[in-house]
Design an enzyme around this catalytic site. Structure first.
Site, PDB file in Angstrom:
ATOM      1  N   CYS A  90       1.021  -1.261   0.085  1.00 42.73           N
ATOM      2  CA  CYS A  90      -0.064  -0.019  -0.154  1.00 42.73           C
ATOM      3  C   CYS A  90       0.870   1.369  -0.106  1.00 42.73           C
ATOM      4  O   CYS A  90       2.141   1.603  -0.450  1.00 42.73           O
ATOM      5  CB  CYS A  90      -0.773  -0.050   0.965  1.00 42.73           C
ATOM      6  SG  CYS A  90      -2.196   1.220   0.941  1.00 42.73           S
ATOM      7  N   ASP A 126      -3.523   1.432  10.166  1.00 45.84           N
ATOM      8  CA  ASP A 126      -4.482   2.451  10.556  1.00 45.84           C
ATOM      9  C   ASP A 126      -4.826   2.196  11.883  1.00 45.84           C
ATOM     10  O   ASP A 126      -5.324   3.286  12.601  1.00 45.84           O
ATOM     11  CB  ASP A 126      -5.539   2.102   9.623  1.00 45.84           C
ATOM     12  CG  ASP A 126      -5.137   2.297   8.054  1.00 45.84           C
ATOM     13  OD1 ASP A 126      -4.554   1.516   7.424  1.00 45.84           O
ATOM     14  OD2 ASP A 126      -5.532   3.413   7.784  1.00 45.84           O
TER      15      ASP A 126
HETATM   16  C1  RUB Z   1      -3.490   3.283   3.457  1.00 49.21           C
HETATM   17  C2  RUB Z   1      -2.740   2.461   4.470  1.00 49.21           C
HETATM   18  C3  RUB Z   1      -1.566   2.682   4.837  1.00 49.21           C
HETATM   19  C4  RUB Z   1      -2.049   3.365   6.565  1.00 49.21           C
HETATM   20  C5  RUB Z   1      -0.923   4.103   7.269  1.00 49.21           C
HETATM   21  O1  RUB Z   1      -4.796   3.050   3.196  1.00 49.21           O
HETATM   22  O2  RUB Z   1      -3.351   1.063   4.658  1.00 49.21           O
HETATM   23  O3  RUB Z   1      -0.672   1.728   5.384  1.00 49.21           O
HETATM   24  O4  RUB Z   1      -3.107   4.105   6.340  1.00 49.21           O
HETATM   25  O5  RUB Z   1      -0.747   5.056   6.601  1.00 49.21           O
HETATM   26  P1  RUB Z   1      -5.916   3.711   2.423  1.00 49.21           P
HETATM   27  P2  RUB Z   1       0.275   6.202   7.253  1.00 49.21           P
HETATM   28  O6  RUB Z   1      -5.267   4.112   1.238  1.00 49.21           O
HETATM   29  O7  RUB Z   1      -7.095   3.045   2.187  1.00 49.21           O
HETATM   30  O8  RUB Z   1      -5.988   5.241   3.040  1.00 49.21           O
HETATM   31  O9  RUB Z   1       1.380   5.763   7.287  1.00 49.21           O
HETATM   32  O10 RUB Z   1       0.308   7.250   5.990  1.00 49.21           O
HETATM   33  O11 RUB Z   1      -0.668   7.011   8.375  1.00 49.21           O
END
Ligand code: RUB
Length: 308
Positions: free
Chosen positions: A130, A199
């Site tokens: 991701c 998340d």
């Molecule tokens: C994004 C995702 C990321 C986490 C952490 O999912 O799973 O790994 O949100 O992100 P989506 P961060 O694209 O559905 O938002 O490190 O940027 O907080």
């Protein structure tokens, strides 16, 4: 005009044009800042009411986002604590609280980058999934420390956030290998580490991250590759300690397949999955690098007020 801008940010959050837990939380704070700044409310009570209404809507946009909820609740709580102010003063106060919150999230990211970069060594082949701002910042910091490593980026169906990660890393001159999600087991033998964002952290030490993370964690365990998570402590969902399960966002089926082409089939599209603590080597946060058990112990004590 102002409300249209707010609606647009909300649509962008919902459609994952604004994505990644940190960015979503920051966008949520910006909405409250805009709402307060443009509100014509004549009393602080009316202003707080407007803020609460919009905040409720914001929190419903991405259900699996404790950081978003935490940010919104913090801002509203601080605003409500100054309802003694007149409407104009309160407006200014709320704008400042939102600015401070956004600044704070930046500081969290910098600390995670610093601590997490220590786990990256020259020669590493790190798989990620991701697009996580925490993960990107760690790679960026490691690169700036002169380390040479390769990152395997999975495409992350159905919305292909892996392409964002790949593009950002190429810009940092990191060596990137890109593969489809279902190739992760086949290429795991080449990986020396896995590094993903999250998340949510739950009370049992599990992390919730983009769908497909759990299968990568299983594969990493099988190959004895350390599975490292990078995320701020504001993603700890203390409600899970009270028995509330972390909600998993179910998204539109058309993101996965055209339902007209496979009639009579139930299509699933969970946005996130849960990786239990047994699969997690360590979690990099702004307060340090811990095993899931230790981290949750610290965060739960803090949530109950015993840690402060
Ligand atoms: C994004 C995702 C990321 C986490 C952490 O999912 O799973 O790994 O949100 O992100 P989506 P961060 O694209 O559905 O938002 O490190 O940027 O907080």
């Amino acid at each position: 005009m102002g409300d249209e801008k707010i609606k647009k940010i909300m649509r962008d959050i919902k459609a994952i044009r604004i994505q990644g837990a940190r960015n979503v939380a920051v966008a949520g704070a910006k909405i409250l800042m805009m709402k307060a700044g443009q509100s014509g409310a004549r009393s602080s009570r009316a202003l707080l009411l407007e803020l609460r209404e919009v905040s409720k809507e914001v929190m419903g946009l991405r259900p699996t986002e404790p950081a978003l909820r935490f940010g919104q609740e913090l801002i509203i709580l601080k605003a409500a604590s100054r309802k003694d102010l007149g409407a104009d003063e309160l407006r200014k106060y709320i704008v400042q609280v939102c600015r401070d919150y956004i600044f704070e999230t930046r500081k969290v990211l910098e600390k995670i980058a610093l601590y997490g970069s220590r786990a990256i060594a020259s020669g590493d082949v790190v798989m990620t999934h991701c697009h996580s701002h925490c993960v990107i910042e760690i790679f960026r910091a490691a690169k700036r420390q002169g380390k040479d490593f390769t990152v395997i980026v999975t495409e992350t169906r159905p919305l292909y956030q892996g392409t964002i990660t790949a593009r950002e890393l190429v810009r940092e001159k990191v060596d990137v290998v890109y593969c489809i999600d279902s190739a992760s087991a086949a290429v795991m033998a080449k990986a020396t580490k896995v590094l993903v964002g999250a998340d949510a952290i739950t009370a049992d030490g599990a992390i919730v991250n983009k769908i497909g993370t759990y299968q990568i964690a299983i594969e990493a365990k099988e190959y004895k590759v350390p599975f490292i998570v990078a995320c701020g402590t504001h993603k700890y969902d203390s409600r899970t300690a009270l028995g509330f399960p972390e909600p998993i966002e179910q998204r539109a089926v058309k993101e996965v397949a055209d339902p007209r082409k496979i009639r009579g089939v139930k299509i699933l599209n969970p946005a996130f999955d849960v990786t239990p603590k047994e699969y997690i080597h360590e979690i990099v946060t702004e307060i340090g690098v811990y095993s899931p058990e230790t981290l949750v112990g610290i965060l739960e004590a803090k949530a109950r007020g015993a840690g402060d």
